[in-house]
Enzyme design. Structure first.
Site, PDB file in Angstrom:
ATOM      1  N   PHE A 130      54.243  39.457  -4.032  1.00 61.48           N
ATOM      2  CA  PHE A 130      55.666  39.572  -3.710  1.00 61.48           C
ATOM      3  C   PHE A 130      55.873  40.805  -2.812  1.00 61.48           C
ATOM      4  CE2 PHE A 130      60.132  40.469  -4.409  1.00 61.48           C
ATOM      5  CZ  PHE A 130      60.697  39.207  -4.441  1.00 61.48           C
ATOM      6  N   ASP A 202      52.848  42.431 -13.018  1.00 58.78           N
ATOM      7  CA  ASP A 202      54.232  42.080 -12.720  1.00 58.78           C
ATOM      8  C   ASP A 202      54.502  40.728 -13.391  1.00 58.78           C
ATOM      9  OD1 ASP A 202      56.611  41.130 -11.629  1.00 58.78           O
ATOM     10  OD2 ASP A 202      56.260  42.073  -9.677  1.00 58.78           O
ATOM     11  N   TYR A 227      66.759  39.014 -14.497  1.00 60.72           N
ATOM     12  CA  TYR A 227      67.714  37.999 -13.996  1.00 60.72           C
ATOM     13  C   TYR A 227      67.096  36.641 -13.731  1.00 60.72           C
ATOM     14  CZ  TYR A 227      65.877  39.885  -9.537  1.00 60.72           C
ATOM     15  OH  TYR A 227      65.062  40.325  -8.531  1.00 60.72           O
ATOM     16  N   LYS A 228      65.777  36.492 -13.932  1.00 64.52           N
ATOM     17  CA  LYS A 228      65.158  35.181 -13.700  1.00 64.52           C
ATOM     18  C   LYS A 228      65.184  34.376 -15.006  1.00 64.52           C
ATOM     19  CE  LYS A 228      62.712  36.902  -9.716  1.00 64.52           C
ATOM     20  NZ  LYS A 228      61.587  37.694  -9.232  1.00 64.52           N
ATOM     21  N   ARG A 376      60.924  25.287  -3.419  1.00 57.72           N
ATOM     22  CA  ARG A 376      60.536  25.739  -4.753  1.00 57.72           C
ATOM     23  C   ARG A 376      61.481  25.144  -5.793  1.00 57.72           C
ATOM     24  NH1 ARG A 376      60.140  32.110  -6.140  1.00 57.72           N
ATOM     25  NH2 ARG A 376      62.355  31.881  -5.722  1.00 57.72           N
TER      26      ARG A 376
END
Ligand SMILES: *Cc1c(COP(=O)(O)O)cnc(C)c1O
Length: 417
Positions: A130, A202, A227-228, A376
């Site tokens: 990322f 991560d 927040y995911k 995605r």
């Protein structure tokens, strides 16, 4: 695939009927008519969060004012939210705390961990990690006079071996944000630790999606996202994990008053808090922390193994339906086919991926697009149904068959994809 193997919509409704965690969907306020397949980017709104925030704003802030840090127990909210998250990560209750963003926490951990391995100079990470992880890794390597070696995922083990006793750190994202591919946390951790190095994981796409076993893997450090899959709301604070055995040696660089052993002694010299609290820097974003804490109630009685079985099955169903319904339309599979090696998402490739995604979003099927050509689809098992997968693929098929994706409005790039 033979005709008798054809999956029908009725089959998927039957699968929902047999789903042991189907009831979790009732814990969310989902917009009528949408098929939300983007819980890997922004989790849905759990019931109760809005009510919690209303109390926090109106009563605790509005009436309680400064007294609420004590009277409403605001002050220990980062620890409480951390404990709730620790329970789905295989960590001890006091090894996780909620604060800041992944980017900021990664900076703290990287510098702190490198200070624990002063005589070593190599950091191993992955090409295609990322972006924020790559940027922070590179900046910390420069600041600390280290060398960052980014290698292809299949070369991570050999890069660790090659670095040998110069290896200070390995920093990897456990579940890849684009492909969903999963690293062997236990294996890589052991490989690096056998050389005397440390590992930072991560968990942005792992937490709330699969049964992470931080302590069983003897993990050193980890960061992850609120927040995911944890549904803490847009920009929810992140979490950070430090194994208890490192509490004394950790020396994170963003020294702020909330990480101090006695924040309210207001002394001029810095003394780190002996617990996980040392990872704090400044004042918590209180409303956001309270929202995440409330959202974590969704997971309070959830068996993560059962939840994981469901998201693997949702992904398998999606792949099977893409093959059944979208054959010859130019889609490729960018995720591992083997569900055990894949997180809670399936990524497809298509040269017109951006426009196709915009077209299905306009029909209420919400996934996202990652440059250059990835569509995605995330399958948050608490609220995605099997029939949603069937309907989503049916919409994809219609968008392709009608050529709807060619419409100009679906081909204009917007700021957030
Ligand atoms: C979403 C995500 C982030 C986000 O970082 P923030 O600093 O919290 O915005 C970082 N790393 C990975 C792998 C992600 O998927």
């Amino acid at each position: 695939m033979t005709a008798q193997d054809t999956i029908t919509r009725a089959d998927t409704i039957k699968m929902d009927g047999a789903d042991p965690i189907a009831h979790l969907r009732d814990r969310f306020a989902l917009p009528e008519g949408d098929i939300y397949l983007d819980g890997n980017s922004l989790g849905a709104l759990p019931h109760g969060v809005m009510e919690r925030l209303e109390v926090a704003v109106k009563d605790e802030w509005g009436n309680g004012l400064i007294r609420s840090w004590n009277d409403a127990d605001w002050y220990p909210a980062p620890q409480r939210a951390g404990t709730a998250i620790a329970r789905i990560l295989g960590a001890d209750d006091d090894e996780v705390i909620v604060c800041d963003s992944i980017s900021v926490n990664l900076f703290k951990l990287l510098v702190g961990a490198l200070r624990m391995r002063k005589d070593r100079k190599i950091i191993v990470s992955e090409i295609g990690n990322f972006p924020t992880d790559v940027y922070i890794n590179q900046e910390v390597a420069d600041i600390m006079g280290c060398e960052l070696r980014c290698v292809m995922p299949e070369e991570v083990e050999s890069a660790i071996d090659d670095a040998g006793i110069d290896l200070a750190l390995v920093q990897l994202t456990h579940v890849h944000y684009k492909s969903g591919r999963i690293y062997d946390m236990a294996g890589i951790t052991k490989l690096a630790q056998d050389l005397g190095a440390l590992v930072i994981w991560d968990l942005a796409h792992s937490a709330g999606c699969l049964p992470v076993q931080l302590n069983a893997c003897n993990a050193d450090f980890a960061v992850g996202c609120g927040y995911k899959y944890l549904n803490g709301g847009p920009g929810a604070p992140a979490f950070v994990f430090v194994a208890r055995r490192h509490f004394d040696a950790m020396n994170q660089p963003l020294r702020g008053w909330h990480g101090h052993a006695e924040p309210f002694a207001f002394t001029q010299d810095y003394k780190p808090h002996p617990t996980i609290d040392q990872m704090l820097t400044g004042t918590a974003s209180q409303l956001a922390t309270l929202a995440l804490e409330k959202a974590m109630e969704v997971f309070a009685d959830v068996d993560m193994t059962v939840l994981r079985q469901k998201n693997m099955a949702l992904g398998d169903l999606f792949i099977a339906l893409v093959e059944q319904e979208l054959d010859g339309m130019g889609f490729g599979l960018a995720s591992p086919r083997d569900a055990e090696r894949r997180g809670s998402q399936v990524s497809l490739t298509h040269e017109n991926g951006y426009a196709i995604m915009q077209a299905v979003i306009a029909r209420g099927v919400v996934g996202d697009f990652r440059a250059p050509d990835i569509l995605r689809f995330g399958f948050a098992a608490p609220y995605v149904r099997y029939v949603d997968i069937w309907d989503a693929v049916a919409h994809l098929r219609e968008v392709m068959e009608t050529g709807e994706w060619r419409r100009p409005e679906f081909n204009e790039k917007r700021a957030v994809t």
